[in-house]
Design a protein around this motif. Sequence first.
Motif, PDB file in Angstrom:
ATOM      1  N   GLY A 276      12.650  34.850 -21.666  1.00 15.96           N
ATOM      2  CA  GLY A 276      11.207  34.887 -21.786  1.00 15.96           C
ATOM      3  C   GLY A 276      10.641  36.249 -22.130  1.00 15.96           C
ATOM      4  N   SER A 277       9.604  36.227 -22.988  1.00 10.13           N
ATOM      5  CA  SER A 277       8.818  37.403 -23.358  1.00 10.13           C
ATOM      6  C   SER A 277       9.593  38.431 -24.173  1.00 10.13           C
ATOM      7  CB  SER A 277       8.209  38.082 -22.119  1.00 10.13           C
ATOM      8  OG  SER A 277       7.340  37.182 -21.449  1.00 10.13           O
ATOM      9  N   ALA A 278      10.754  38.067 -24.708  1.00  7.36           N
ATOM     10  CA  ALA A 278      11.437  38.949 -25.648  1.00  7.36           C
ATOM     11  C   ALA A 278      10.707  38.924 -26.986  1.00  7.36           C
ATOM     12  CB  ALA A 278      12.886  38.522 -25.832  1.00  7.36           C
ATOM     13  N   THR A 279      10.780  40.025 -27.717  1.00  3.31           N
ATOM     14  CA  THR A 279      10.167  40.127 -29.034  1.00  3.31           C
ATOM     15  C   THR A 279      11.255  40.457 -30.055  1.00  3.31           C
ATOM     16  OG1 THR A 279       8.064  40.897 -28.118  1.00  3.31           O
ATOM     17  CG2 THR A 279       8.474  41.339 -30.446  1.00  3.31           C
ATOM     18  N   ILE A 280      11.331  39.638 -31.090  1.00 10.06           N
ATOM     19  CA  ILE A 280      12.339  39.807 -32.136  1.00 10.06           C
ATOM     20  C   ILE A 280      11.605  40.028 -33.449  1.00 10.06           C
ATOM     21  CG2 ILE A 280      14.198  38.647 -33.404  1.00 10.06           C
ATOM     22  CD1 ILE A 280      14.872  37.193 -30.785  1.00 10.06           C
ATOM     23  N   GLY A 281      11.950  41.092 -34.159  1.00 10.11           N
ATOM     24  CA  GLY A 281      11.248  41.458 -35.384  1.00 10.11           C
ATOM     25  C   GLY A 281      11.593  40.575 -36.564  1.00 10.11           C
ATOM     26  N   ASN A 282      11.226  41.020 -37.747  1.00 18.03           N
ATOM     27  CA  ASN A 282      11.481  40.268 -38.979  1.00 18.03           C
ATOM     28  C   ASN A 282      12.909  40.513 -39.482  1.00 18.03           C
ATOM     29  OD1 ASN A 282       8.739  39.382 -39.116  1.00 18.03           O
ATOM     30  ND2 ASN A 282       8.176  41.349 -40.010  1.00 18.03           N
ATOM     31  N   GLY A 283      13.500  39.487 -40.090  1.00 15.86           N
ATOM     32  CA  GLY A 283      14.791  39.637 -40.740  1.00 15.86           C
ATOM     33  C   GLY A 283      15.940  39.945 -39.808  1.00 15.86           C
ATOM     34  N   VAL A 284      15.840  39.534 -38.561  1.00 15.79           N
ATOM     35  CA  VAL A 284      16.889  39.790 -37.572  1.00 15.79           C
ATOM     36  C   VAL A 284      17.951  38.691 -37.663  1.00 15.79           C
ATOM     37  CG1 VAL A 284      17.388  39.925 -35.094  1.00 15.79           C
ATOM     38  CG2 VAL A 284      15.347  41.035 -36.031  1.00 15.79           C
ATOM     39  N   MET A 285      19.227  39.070 -37.504  1.00 16.27           N
ATOM     40  CA  MET A 285      20.338  38.123 -37.506  1.00 16.27           C
ATOM     41  C   MET A 285      21.074  38.240 -36.172  1.00 16.27           C
ATOM     42  SD  MET A 285      21.711  38.724 -41.409  1.00 16.27           S
ATOM     43  CE  MET A 285      22.737  37.255 -41.400  1.00 16.27           C
ATOM     44  N   ILE A 286      21.168  37.113 -35.447  1.00 18.03           N
ATOM     45  CA  ILE A 286      21.807  37.112 -34.130  1.00 18.03           C
ATOM     46  C   ILE A 286      22.971  36.132 -34.165  1.00 18.03           C
ATOM     47  CG2 ILE A 286      21.498  36.734 -31.661  1.00 18.03           C
ATOM     48  CD1 ILE A 286      18.582  37.425 -31.959  1.00 18.03           C
ATOM     49  N   GLY A 287      24.181  36.626 -33.897  1.00 20.44           N
ATOM     50  CA  GLY A 287      25.387  35.823 -33.972  1.00 20.44           C
ATOM     51  C   GLY A 287      25.514  34.833 -32.832  1.00 20.44           C
ATOM     52  N   GLY A 288      26.428  33.895 -32.987  1.00 16.90           N
ATOM     53  CA  GLY A 288      26.591  32.792 -32.054  1.00 16.90           C
ATOM     54  C   GLY A 288      26.859  33.240 -30.628  1.00 16.90           C
ATOM     55  N   ALA A 289      26.257  32.528 -29.677  1.00 15.74           N
ATOM     56  CA  ALA A 289      26.464  32.719 -28.240  1.00 15.74           C
ATOM     57  C   ALA A 289      26.014  34.087 -27.735  1.00 15.74           C
ATOM     58  CB  ALA A 289      27.920  32.470 -27.864  1.00 15.74           C
ATOM     59  N   ALA A 290      25.218  34.795 -28.517  1.00 18.59           N
ATOM     60  CA  ALA A 290      24.652  36.060 -28.039  1.00 18.59           C
ATOM     61  C   ALA A 290      23.462  35.782 -27.126  1.00 18.59           C
ATOM     62  CB  ALA A 290      24.229  36.934 -29.217  1.00 18.59           C
ATOM     63  N   GLY A 291      23.174  36.748 -26.261  1.00 21.54           N
ATOM     64  CA  GLY A 291      22.040  36.622 -25.356  1.00 21.54           C
ATOM     65  C   GLY A 291      21.093  37.792 -25.494  1.00 21.54           C
ATOM     66  N   VAL A 292      19.808  37.510 -25.376  1.00 29.43           N
ATOM     67  CA  VAL A 292      18.776  38.549 -25.440  1.00 29.43           C
ATOM     68  C   VAL A 292      18.007  38.521 -24.130  1.00 29.43           C
ATOM     69  CG1 VAL A 292      16.725  39.400 -26.636  1.00 29.43           C
ATOM     70  CG2 VAL A 292      18.587  38.342 -27.948  1.00 29.43           C
ATOM     71  N   ASN A 293      17.968  39.643 -23.443  1.00 26.80           N
ATOM     72  CA  ASN A 293      17.308  39.722 -22.147  1.00 26.80           C
ATOM     73  C   ASN A 293      15.794  39.583 -22.277  1.00 26.80           C
ATOM     74  OD1 ASN A 293      17.340  39.970 -19.393  1.00 26.80           O
ATOM     75  ND2 ASN A 293      17.476  42.198 -19.370  1.00 26.80           N
ATOM     76  N   GLY A 294      15.155  39.185 -21.223  1.00 22.74           N
ATOM     77  CA  GLY A 294      13.709  39.055 -21.230  1.00 22.74           C
ATOM     78  C   GLY A 294      13.007  40.388 -21.384  1.00 22.74           C
ATOM     79  N   HIS A 295      11.862  40.362 -22.083  1.00 21.24           N
ATOM     80  CA  HIS A 295      10.975  41.522 -22.226  1.00 21.24           C
ATOM     81  C   HIS A 295      11.559  42.647 -23.075  1.00 21.24           C
ATOM     82  CE1 HIS A 295       8.081  39.969 -19.223  1.00 21.24           C
ATOM     83  NE2 HIS A 295       9.164  39.523 -18.607  1.00 21.24           N
ATOM     84  N   VAL A 296      12.698  42.443 -23.737  1.00 24.30           N
ATOM     85  CA  VAL A 296      13.220  43.492 -24.625  1.00 24.30           C
ATOM     86  C   VAL A 296      12.672  43.274 -26.031  1.00 24.30           C
ATOM     87  CG1 VAL A 296      15.328  43.666 -23.257  1.00 24.30           C
ATOM     88  CG2 VAL A 296      15.330  42.307 -25.353  1.00 24.30           C
ATOM     89  N   THR A 297      12.746  44.314 -26.842  1.00 23.59           N
ATOM     90  CA  THR A 297      12.277  44.255 -28.225  1.00 23.59           C
ATOM     91  C   THR A 297      13.452  44.519 -29.161  1.00 23.59           C
ATOM     92  OG1 THR A 297      10.036  44.969 -27.651  1.00 23.59           O
ATOM     93  CG2 THR A 297      10.741  45.284 -29.934  1.00 23.59           C
ATOM     94  N   ILE A 298      13.661  43.603 -30.105  1.00 22.90           N
ATOM     95  CA  ILE A 298      14.689  43.742 -31.126  1.00 22.90           C
ATOM     96  C   ILE A 298      13.969  44.088 -32.431  1.00 22.90           C
ATOM     97  CG2 ILE A 298      16.630  42.641 -32.289  1.00 22.90           C
ATOM     98  CD1 ILE A 298      16.967  42.843 -29.252  1.00 22.90           C
ATOM     99  N   GLY A 299      14.252  45.241 -32.992  1.00 23.59           N
ATOM    100  CA  GLY A 299      13.523  45.728 -34.157  1.00 23.59           C
ATOM    101  C   GLY A 299      13.833  44.967 -35.431  1.00 23.59           C
ATOM    102  N   ASP A 300      13.019  45.180 -36.453  1.00 26.00           N
ATOM    103  CA  ASP A 300      13.206  44.534 -37.746  1.00 26.00           C
ATOM    104  C   ASP A 300      14.606  44.808 -38.303  1.00 26.00           C
ATOM    105  OD1 ASP A 300      10.573  43.769 -37.549  1.00 26.00           O
ATOM    106  OD2 ASP A 300       9.829  45.155 -39.086  1.00 26.00           O
TER     107      ASP A 300
END
Length: 355
Positions: A276-300
């Motif tokens: 919840g509340s994670a922010t993912i930018g434009n053009g991001v590629m996330i591979g299989g079974a990866a996890g993104v923690n809540g409230h973090v920001t993943i840049g473009d």
Amino acid sequence: MDTISFFPPHEGMSLSDLADLCGAELDDPSFAERRVTGVAPLSGAGADEITFANSRKSLPDLKKSRAGAVFVSANNSVHAPEGVAVLVTEAPQTAFALAAAQLVPCSMQPMVLGGETGVVSTGAHVDPDARLEPGVTVAFGAVIGAGSEIGAGTVIAAGAAVGPGCRIGRNCHIGHGVSIQHALIGSGVIIHPGARIGQDGFGYAPGPKGLLKIPQIGRVIIQDDVEIGANTTIDRGALDDTVIGEGTKIDNLVQIGHNVRIGRHCVLVAQVGVAGSATIGNGVMIGGAAGVNGHVTIGDGVQLAAMSGAATDIPAGARWGGQPARPMRGFLRDAADANARAFGKEKRQKGDGKK
């Protein structure tokens, strides 16, 4: 077993037309009028089919190919057998995708199983207060709630449910058994069977007698040309909205938590989880079974390797991997060191055994 194809062959296109369509160059102009009617993998393509070789790993199959034509890079074109027409391009897979869309157009949209298109089945339930533009298909067993609005050319497949007040744009496909609630969906969106859109997010607060459920009163907003895989879940926001940006492609079995914001033209592969509340930018590629923690920001433009765990913010343009995720160079160095230690330990154990 009989050879059965669910996709009928095309009437055929000349290689000169395909080359123009895909921005490729036909290596031997004498093949310009050769026609292909379908697509196939490199190892099994026949004389009336087109295929592609995308890397040096493909060269063994390319050298034995019997295809009518192959998209290939200039460096690898010399490996095509005599009689196979070569279409040279810097991006063989992209060119192949463009060709396939022309030769097998019915594969580009999910099938409508049973009934006619542009018709509301007598076995569907459409609330009298729902508004459907002309040309909407509602299949048997589908349910459309009060106040919902659905645009022309959209298909609501068998067993799908669209909750009250939802908005779905034009030329969308809502697959079998999909449930949609508290959602605003743009045009050209594909949602594959079994997906769950807009259920309440996972939010609780400690109370004197246990956990107290926090009301989830936000929405899900899905912009144009998004594709969402089978059995993926996208929770509605708690107080804010969950947003999926234009052109983003989400694979099967992905979990998107409440208040997540995903930018435009991202790719999330199967079994990714975004808290919840994670922010993912434009053009991001996330591979299989990866996890993104809540409230973090993943840049473009970030690339996050499969099975990684993003516990902190990742700057734009970075390539990270590992558990926890870190810059790729460091991750690969640590992995190499770990392998070297394991190999050394194994070698020592074998040496002790000889004694």
